[in-house]
Scaffold this motif. Sequence first.
Motif, PDB file in Angstrom:
ATOM      1  N   ASP A 105     -13.694  -4.094 -12.914  1.00 54.47           N
ATOM      2  CA  ASP A 105     -13.185  -2.238 -13.062  1.00 54.47           C
ATOM      3  C   ASP A 105     -13.494  -1.839 -12.109  1.00 54.47           C
ATOM      4  O   ASP A 105     -13.588  -1.896 -11.021  1.00 54.47           O
ATOM      5  N   PHE A 106     -12.186  -0.518 -12.140  1.00 52.82           N
ATOM      6  CA  PHE A 106     -11.519  -0.129 -11.006  1.00 52.82           C
ATOM      7  C   PHE A 106     -11.049   1.021 -11.886  1.00 52.82           C
ATOM      8  O   PHE A 106     -10.657   1.238 -12.623  1.00 52.82           O
ATOM      9  N   ALA A 107     -11.283   2.136 -11.112  1.00 55.55           N
ATOM     10  CA  ALA A 107     -11.072   3.375 -11.556  1.00 55.55           C
ATOM     11  C   ALA A 107     -10.390   4.354  -9.996  1.00 55.55           C
ATOM     12  O   ALA A 107     -11.321   4.529  -8.822  1.00 55.55           O
ATOM     13  N   PHE A 108      -9.705   4.856  -9.893  1.00 53.11           N
ATOM     14  CA  PHE A 108      -9.762   6.484  -8.729  1.00 53.11           C
ATOM     15  C   PHE A 108      -8.971   7.166  -9.536  1.00 53.11           C
ATOM     16  O   PHE A 108      -8.632   7.587 -10.717  1.00 53.11           O
ATOM     17  N   ARG A 109      -8.718   8.408  -8.908  1.00 55.28           N
ATOM     18  CA  ARG A 109      -7.857   9.706  -9.062  1.00 55.28           C
ATOM     19  C   ARG A 109      -7.068  10.053  -8.592  1.00 55.28           C
ATOM     20  O   ARG A 109      -7.111  10.038  -6.913  1.00 55.28           O
ATOM     21  N   ASP A 110      -5.545  10.214  -8.843  1.00 56.06           N
ATOM     22  CA  ASP A 110      -4.424  11.012  -8.098  1.00 56.06           C
ATOM     23  C   ASP A 110      -4.758  12.149  -7.457  1.00 56.06           C
ATOM     24  O   ASP A 110      -5.620  12.411  -7.441  1.00 56.06           O
ATOM     25  N   LYS A 111      -3.912  12.090  -7.048  1.00 57.37           N
ATOM     26  CA  LYS A 111      -3.740  14.077  -6.113  1.00 57.37           C
ATOM     27  C   LYS A 111      -3.664  14.533  -7.778  1.00 57.37           C
ATOM     28  O   LYS A 111      -4.163  16.098  -7.122  1.00 57.37           O
ATOM     29  N   GLU A 112      -3.168  14.903  -8.584  1.00 51.10           N
ATOM     30  CA  GLU A 112      -3.450  16.085  -9.440  1.00 51.10           C
ATOM     31  C   GLU A 112      -4.529  15.156 -10.096  1.00 51.10           C
ATOM     32  O   GLU A 112      -4.698  16.162 -11.846  1.00 51.10           O
ATOM     33  N   ASN A 113      -5.638  15.053  -9.502  1.00 52.77           N
ATOM     34  CA  ASN A 113      -6.760  14.695 -10.825  1.00 52.77           C
ATOM     35  C   ASN A 113      -6.638  14.157 -11.751  1.00 52.77           C
ATOM     36  O   ASN A 113      -7.518  14.107 -12.255  1.00 52.77           O
ATOM     37  N   ASN A 114      -5.641  13.797 -11.902  1.00 50.34           N
ATOM     38  CA  ASN A 114      -5.401  12.452 -13.683  1.00 50.34           C
ATOM     39  C   ASN A 114      -6.403  10.846 -12.841  1.00 50.34           C
ATOM     40  O   ASN A 114      -6.816  10.145 -11.714  1.00 50.34           O
ATOM     41  N   LEU A 115      -7.306  10.741 -13.849  1.00 52.98           N
ATOM     42  CA  LEU A 115      -8.319   9.195 -14.255  1.00 52.98           C
ATOM     43  C   LEU A 115      -7.572   8.355 -13.966  1.00 52.98           C
ATOM     44  O   LEU A 115      -7.317   7.976 -15.301  1.00 52.98           O
ATOM     45  N   VAL A 116      -7.220   7.447 -13.055  1.00 49.74           N
ATOM     46  CA  VAL A 116      -6.928   6.317 -13.999  1.00 49.74           C
ATOM     47  C   VAL A 116      -7.577   4.451 -13.745  1.00 49.74           C
ATOM     48  O   VAL A 116      -8.575   4.930 -13.122  1.00 49.74           O
ATOM     49  N   LYS A 117      -7.355   4.516 -14.794  1.00 49.86           N
ATOM     50  CA  LYS A 117      -8.593   2.857 -15.317  1.00 49.86           C
ATOM     51  C   LYS A 117      -7.883   2.200 -15.076  1.00 49.86           C
ATOM     52  O   LYS A 117      -6.747   1.711 -15.908  1.00 49.86           O
ATOM     53  N   PHE A 118      -8.929   0.713 -14.658  1.00 48.25           N
ATOM     54  CA  PHE A 118      -8.211  -0.810 -14.842  1.00 48.25           C
ATOM     55  C   PHE A 118      -9.638  -1.392 -14.542  1.00 48.25           C
ATOM     56  O   PHE A 118     -10.595  -1.223 -14.326  1.00 48.25           O
ATOM     57  N   GLU A 119      -9.459  -1.921 -16.264  1.00 50.07           N
ATOM     58  CA  GLU A 119     -10.154  -3.375 -15.908  1.00 50.07           C
ATOM     59  C   GLU A 119      -9.725  -4.856 -16.284  1.00 50.07           C
ATOM     60  O   GLU A 119      -8.598  -4.645 -17.323  1.00 50.07           O
ATOM     61  N   GLY A 120     -10.145  -5.586 -15.391  1.00 46.56           N
ATOM     62  CA  GLY A 120      -8.798  -6.933 -15.840  1.00 46.56           C
ATOM     63  C   GLY A 120      -9.141  -7.630 -14.889  1.00 46.56           C
ATOM     64  O   GLY A 120     -10.208  -7.607 -13.967  1.00 46.56           O
ATOM     65  N   THR A 121      -8.500  -8.823 -14.633  1.00 50.62           N
ATOM     66  CA  THR A 121      -8.225  -9.916 -13.497  1.00 50.62           C
ATOM     67  C   THR A 121      -7.538  -9.241 -12.270  1.00 50.62           C
ATOM     68  O   THR A 121      -6.791  -8.224 -12.534  1.00 50.62           O
ATOM     69  N   PRO A 122      -7.982 -10.651 -10.901  1.00 52.27           N
ATOM     70  CA  PRO A 122      -6.613  -9.942  -9.672  1.00 52.27           C
ATOM     71  C   PRO A 122      -5.264 -10.047  -9.930  1.00 52.27           C
ATOM     72  O   PRO A 122      -4.301  -9.263  -9.244  1.00 52.27           O
ATOM     73  N   LYS A 123      -4.810 -10.476 -10.704  1.00 54.78           N
ATOM     74  CA  LYS A 123      -3.456 -11.470 -11.150  1.00 54.78           C
ATOM     75  C   LYS A 123      -3.058 -10.137 -11.807  1.00 54.78           C
ATOM     76  O   LYS A 123      -1.864  -9.464 -11.708  1.00 54.78           O
ATOM     77  N   ARG A 171       1.163  -0.751   0.153  1.00 51.42           N
ATOM     78  CA  ARG A 171       0.136   0.119  -0.412  1.00 51.42           C
ATOM     79  C   ARG A 171       0.728   0.915   0.292  1.00 51.42           C
ATOM     80  O   ARG A 171       0.656   2.024  -0.805  1.00 51.42           O
ATOM     81  N   HIS A 172       2.348   1.435   0.643  1.00 49.43           N
ATOM     82  CA  HIS A 172       3.002   2.468   1.023  1.00 49.43           C
ATOM     83  C   HIS A 172       3.593   2.708  -0.592  1.00 49.43           C
ATOM     84  O   HIS A 172       3.465   3.457  -1.120  1.00 49.43           O
ATOM     85  N   LYS A 189       0.515   8.332  -6.483  1.00 51.87           N
ATOM     86  CA  LYS A 189       0.179   9.545  -5.241  1.00 51.87           C
ATOM     87  C   LYS A 189      -1.621  10.036  -5.326  1.00 51.87           C
ATOM     88  O   LYS A 189      -2.284  10.621  -5.289  1.00 51.87           O
ATOM     89  N   THR A 190      -2.134   8.800  -4.356  1.00 51.54           N
ATOM     90  CA  THR A 190      -3.284   8.914  -3.712  1.00 51.54           C
ATOM     91  C   THR A 190      -3.689   9.767  -2.893  1.00 51.54           C
ATOM     92  O   THR A 190      -2.008   9.136  -1.999  1.00 51.54           O
ATOM     93  N   GLU A 191      -4.574   9.593  -1.754  1.00 49.63           N
ATOM     94  CA  GLU A 191      -3.980  10.384  -0.578  1.00 49.63           C
ATOM     95  C   GLU A 191      -4.383   9.467   0.685  1.00 49.63           C
ATOM     96  O   GLU A 191      -3.366   8.867   1.570  1.00 49.63           O
TER      97      GLU A 191
END
Length: 437
Positions: free
Chosen positions: A220-238, A78-79, A86-88
Amino acid sequence: MTLTKDFTQKLYENFAENTKLRAVENAATKNGLLSSLEVRGSHAANLPEFSIDLTKDPVTNQKQSGRCWMFAAMNTFRHKFINEFKTEDFEFSQAYTFFWDKYEKSNWFFEQIINHVDMDDRRLKFLLQTPQQDGGQWDMMVAIFEKYGVVPKSVYPESQASSSSRELNQYLNKLLRQDAEILRYTIEQEGDVQAVKEDLLQEVFNFLAVTLGLPPQSFDFAFRDKENNLVKFEGTPKEFYSKFVNVDLSDYVSVINAPTADKPYNKSYTVEFLGNVVGARDVKHLNVDMARFKKLAIAQMQAGETVWFGCDVGQESNRSAGLLTMDAYDFKTALDIEFTQDKAGRLDYGESLMTHAMVLAGVDLDSEGNSVKWKVENSWGKDAGAFKGYFVASDSWMDEYTYQIVVRKEFLTEEELTAYESEPQVLLPWDPMGALA
């Protein structure tokens, strides 16, 4: 000798005449033993300031479960995630790895029952005493990561059973003990053991899916970093592990400090019946002296990486103050009791073993580079201790009650690496080095 009335009366009178002990009696019966013996000076000697301080991320909370080893492992990842993206704040799902560990431990238990049908009574009783539990070892966590990957906590959140696991464990172990009898009977009758085992595993899977929830195979998963950029993911846990963790787990080794006569230093060890994933790498340790043990942990933190470690957290522990220190309580002055057993003696006589895994997140070094005190990231939530869930461990406490760290191979000498990679000595199932954090 028999305890006579006269002998006991003598003890009674000796205590009754001791004014110091009567004063301690008043304090302890009113406030509790440890509160009455707490040493104020231990607080001032262990302030949370460190020359190497790697993280101030909010601590996680394993709640009423024994998943500390999972939390500690995923906190190290996680660290890395928080720094790189650059997530909160961010957490991996500990409930997800919990599900697959329970499933794999059940299969592991079945395999031990099937493959060691002629085992002696003590080994059989050892297996049946606790067919599975929440705790684990670093190499067991590696096996889950490599086979099942990881997911964000938001994708597979906590359930009642993952946050408070007593009920789950009670009935899963009840089921597994029953299954052990079924498997042994099938073997005696020369039945189709594999077919029976597959049916039993379906029951186990159903039980886990009902209590913990069916884990995702893709998401599917998405998050925004500290600079407000949207990061997307689609796939398996591995695939998520490969993209967002991307740590080669074969680079890490378990190093222990077990100063008992039966475990010479600079040799490798494994433990009979210890594991979770059938076919995964063995649980394996390199035993070194404590001075080297601490230098390896320091080297990894100097390189900017936190350290997974296992200890006996309940020993000399002031939970409310967040202190792990040998002078937390004064038994000698108050009660004329002195605990003189050394680390080897405590291991040999069942007084201590590894009970908990956490993260070394910092260390305070003196002018010669020697450790003075350690920053410990716990997984008991932000309200544990006085430092928002972080603890401070004195160097002497680390010497006495820390048993395991996980470090990258690059910090080992050639001699140490050769020793680690050599054929390990197999320890008995009940050896203290087989304890699960």
